[in-house]
Design a protein around this motif. Structure first.
Motif, PDB file in Angstrom:
ATOM      1  N   PRO A   1      17.359   9.568  33.498  1.00  0.00           N
ATOM      2  CA  PRO A   1      18.290   8.136  33.277  1.00  0.00           C
ATOM      3  C   PRO A   1      18.916   8.212  31.806  1.00  0.00           C
ATOM      4  O   PRO A   1      17.970   8.702  30.873  1.00  0.00           O
ATOM      5  CB  PRO A   1      17.480   7.015  33.638  1.00  0.00           C
ATOM      6  CG  PRO A   1      16.007   7.308  33.662  1.00  0.00           C
ATOM      7  CD  PRO A   1      15.935   8.762  33.865  1.00  0.00           C
ATOM      8  N   LEU A   2      19.980   7.895  31.525  1.00  0.00           N
ATOM      9  CA  LEU A   2      20.558   7.902  30.061  1.00  0.00           C
ATOM     10  C   LEU A   2      20.534   6.592  29.788  1.00  0.00           C
ATOM     11  O   LEU A   2      21.306   5.643  30.296  1.00  0.00           O
ATOM     12  CB  LEU A   2      21.933   8.452  30.220  1.00  0.00           C
ATOM     13  CG  LEU A   2      21.931   9.908  30.524  1.00  0.00           C
ATOM     14  CD1 LEU A   2      23.218  10.641  30.646  1.00  0.00           C
ATOM     15  CD2 LEU A   2      21.170  11.138  29.375  1.00  0.00           C
ATOM     16  N   THR A   3      19.785   6.098  28.875  1.00  0.00           N
ATOM     17  CA  THR A   3      19.631   4.488  28.562  1.00  0.00           C
ATOM     18  C   THR A   3      20.131   4.434  27.397  1.00  0.00           C
ATOM     19  O   THR A   3      20.052   3.203  26.669  1.00  0.00           O
ATOM     20  CB  THR A   3      18.082   4.239  28.817  1.00  0.00           C
ATOM     21  OG1 THR A   3      17.192   5.068  28.065  1.00  0.00           O
ATOM     22  CG2 THR A   3      17.845   4.302  30.151  1.00  0.00           C
ATOM     23  N   GLN A   4      20.700   5.414  26.528  1.00  0.00           N
ATOM     24  CA  GLN A   4      21.109   4.984  25.247  1.00  0.00           C
ATOM     25  C   GLN A   4      22.484   5.693  24.895  1.00  0.00           C
ATOM     26  O   GLN A   4      22.810   6.727  25.734  1.00  0.00           O
ATOM     27  CB  GLN A   4      20.272   5.463  23.843  1.00  0.00           C
ATOM     28  CG  GLN A   4      19.833   6.939  24.144  1.00  0.00           C
ATOM     29  CD  GLN A   4      18.777   7.187  23.245  1.00  0.00           C
ATOM     30  OE1 GLN A   4      17.775   6.330  22.986  1.00  0.00           O
ATOM     31  NE2 GLN A   4      18.515   8.190  22.709  1.00  0.00           N
ATOM     32  N   ASP A   5      23.374   5.092  24.422  1.00  0.00           N
ATOM     33  CA  ASP A   5      24.711   5.840  24.139  1.00  0.00           C
ATOM     34  C   ASP A   5      24.765   7.129  23.520  1.00  0.00           C
ATOM     35  O   ASP A   5      25.506   7.990  23.919  1.00  0.00           O
ATOM     36  CB  ASP A   5      25.601   4.935  22.838  1.00  0.00           C
ATOM     37  CG  ASP A   5      26.883   5.084  22.913  1.00  0.00           C
ATOM     38  OD1 ASP A   5      27.551   5.620  23.867  1.00  0.00           O
ATOM     39  OD2 ASP A   5      27.564   4.827  21.914  1.00  0.00           O
ATOM     40  N   VAL A   6      23.882   7.635  22.759  1.00  0.00           N
ATOM     41  CA  VAL A   6      23.809   9.008  22.228  1.00  0.00           C
ATOM     42  C   VAL A   6      22.643   9.586  22.662  1.00  0.00           C
ATOM     43  O   VAL A   6      21.282   9.045  22.288  1.00  0.00           O
ATOM     44  CB  VAL A   6      24.011   9.147  20.846  1.00  0.00           C
ATOM     45  CG1 VAL A   6      23.657  10.547  20.173  1.00  0.00           C
ATOM     46  CG2 VAL A   6      25.491   8.570  20.361  1.00  0.00           C
ATOM     47  N   SER A   7      22.488  10.907  23.304  1.00  0.00           N
ATOM     48  CA  SER A   7      21.364  11.632  23.612  1.00  0.00           C
ATOM     49  C   SER A   7      21.463  12.970  23.012  1.00  0.00           C
ATOM     50  O   SER A   7      22.228  13.750  23.649  1.00  0.00           O
ATOM     51  CB  SER A   7      21.072  11.363  25.319  1.00  0.00           C
ATOM     52  OG  SER A   7      21.007  10.239  25.539  1.00  0.00           O
ATOM     53  N   ILE A   8      20.372  13.283  22.620  1.00  0.00           N
ATOM     54  CA  ILE A   8      20.322  14.964  22.238  1.00  0.00           C
ATOM     55  C   ILE A   8      19.467  15.651  23.208  1.00  0.00           C
ATOM     56  O   ILE A   8      18.372  15.443  23.795  1.00  0.00           O
ATOM     57  CB  ILE A   8      19.403  15.024  20.752  1.00  0.00           C
ATOM     58  CG1 ILE A   8      19.883  14.159  19.854  1.00  0.00           C
ATOM     59  CG2 ILE A   8      19.218  16.465  20.364  1.00  0.00           C
ATOM     60  CD1 ILE A   8      21.707  14.593  19.535  1.00  0.00           C
ATOM     61  N   ILE A   9      19.943  16.800  23.753  1.00  0.00           N
ATOM     62  CA  ILE A   9      19.316  17.601  24.656  1.00  0.00           C
ATOM     63  C   ILE A   9      19.166  18.981  24.021  1.00  0.00           C
ATOM     64  O   ILE A   9      19.753  19.602  23.235  1.00  0.00           O
ATOM     65  CB  ILE A   9      20.443  17.914  25.706  1.00  0.00           C
ATOM     66  CG1 ILE A   9      20.920  16.760  26.517  1.00  0.00           C
ATOM     67  CG2 ILE A   9      19.700  18.583  26.971  1.00  0.00           C
ATOM     68  CD1 ILE A   9      22.193  16.800  27.329  1.00  0.00           C
ATOM     69  N   GLY A  10      17.831  19.500  24.509  1.00  0.00           N
ATOM     70  CA  GLY A  10      17.641  20.669  23.789  1.00  0.00           C
ATOM     71  C   GLY A  10      15.795  20.856  23.877  1.00  0.00           C
ATOM     72  O   GLY A  10      15.353  20.253  24.718  1.00  0.00           O
ATOM     73  N   ARG A  11      15.440  22.152  23.588  1.00  0.00           N
ATOM     74  CA  ARG A  11      14.128  22.592  23.675  1.00  0.00           C
ATOM     75  C   ARG A  11      12.982  21.861  22.916  1.00  0.00           C
ATOM     76  O   ARG A  11      11.872  22.008  23.413  1.00  0.00           O
ATOM     77  CB  ARG A  11      13.989  24.083  23.556  1.00  0.00           C
ATOM     78  CG  ARG A  11      12.864  24.861  23.771  1.00  0.00           C
ATOM     79  CD  ARG A  11      12.884  26.201  23.863  1.00  0.00           C
ATOM     80  NE  ARG A  11      13.814  26.685  22.595  1.00  0.00           N
ATOM     81  CZ  ARG A  11      13.381  27.146  21.313  1.00  0.00           C
ATOM     82  NH1 ARG A  11      11.951  26.943  21.049  1.00  0.00           N
ATOM     83  NH2 ARG A  11      14.203  27.323  20.472  1.00  0.00           N
ATOM     84  N   GLY A  12      13.476  21.333  21.819  1.00  0.00           N
ATOM     85  CA  GLY A  12      12.526  20.669  20.792  1.00  0.00           C
ATOM     86  C   GLY A  12      12.015  19.424  21.357  1.00  0.00           C
ATOM     87  O   GLY A  12      12.482  18.541  22.127  1.00  0.00           O
ATOM     88  N   THR A  13      10.687  19.077  20.871  1.00  0.00           N
ATOM     89  CA  THR A  13      10.261  17.985  21.372  1.00  0.00           C
ATOM     90  C   THR A  13      10.861  16.710  20.876  1.00  0.00           C
ATOM     91  O   THR A  13      10.516  15.579  21.261  1.00  0.00           O
ATOM     92  CB  THR A  13       8.562  17.905  20.890  1.00  0.00           C
ATOM     93  OG1 THR A  13       8.479  18.045  19.484  1.00  0.00           O
ATOM     94  CG2 THR A  13       8.007  19.072  21.475  1.00  0.00           C
TER      95      THR A  13
END
Length: 224
Positions: free
Chosen positions: A145-157
């Motif tokens: 789920p996307l629960t915030q306006d901005v989400s970063i997607i990537g391999r890092g933790t």
């Protein structure tokens, strides 16, 4: 109309101008609002590319006479001031580590008309923003789920949506839900594809397929 102007208008409608009468010659709510925004900006901490953490827990200390006069409005004023912090934070892409809260307190050492604002980043569960469009990502059959306006997607933790794919950069792409859903490549090594077309930036719609490395992610906004 600016954010502070809208803030004053909301307060005026909410209590039929009672705020304006109560604060005519003393502390004005808009003064507190301006101080909250400054505190947010002054304490902003950049923790990574396109990710800045700002305070989410604020205390507002008022002189006894000011505090006593606004006691009847305390809860409403706290909510309105929290909303005022949230609005510019969304516009600037700021992130919170916990729920927003503004606590108005009495300080016997302050003189009438003076106040103090202090903000800190207080970890906690961030509630789902009910004003956001309902959206989620289907990542290898798992719903995120996307629960915030901005989400970063990537391999890092440190990413909001972690993709365990060696072909994905640590901070690969940024997904925004407003004003319209979109994704922006963050200078990744292998690029970002939307519906099999390489894109630096692209709007998203229900069913859009985002490819990062060898991972295909489906953006969803509707029940299937």
């Amino acid at each position: 109309m600016g954010i502070l102007d809208r803030f004053e208008r909301r307060l005026d409608r909410m209590v039929n101008s009672a705020f304006a009468r109560a604060f005519k010659s003393e502390v004005q709510p808009v003064e507190i609002a301006s101080a909250l925004q400054r505190e947010c900006d002054d304490r902003a901490a950049i923790v990574g590319r396109d990710r800045t953490i700002v305070p989410n827990s604020f205390s507002v200390d008022l002189a006894p006479s000011d505090f006593d006069r606004l006691t009847v409005y305390r809860d409403a004023l706290s909510r309105e001031h929290a909303d005022l912090v949230r609005e510019p934070a969304r516009e600037q892409g700021y992130a919170f580590v916990g729920p927003l809260a503004v606590d108005i307190k009495r300080d016997d050492e302050l003189e009438t008309g003076l106040f103090r604002v202090l903000g800190e980043a207080a970890p906690g569960d961030v509630p789902v923003d009910l004003h956001l469009p309902r959206a989620w990502l289907d990542v290898a059959g798992q719903q995120v789920p996307l629960t915030q306006d901005v989400s970063i997607i990537g391999r890092g933790t440190e990413a909001d949506v972690v993709v365990a794919d060696p072909g994905t950069s640590r901070r690969h792409a940024m997904l925004r839900l407003r004003p319209t859903p979109s994704i922006v490549d963050l200078g990744s090594t292998n690029g970002t594809l939307v519906d099999d077309i390489r894109a630096e930036q692209s709007d998203l719609s229900d069913g859009s397929v985002i490819t990062l490395g060898s991972t295909r992610i489906v953006f969803r906004t509707k029940e299937t």
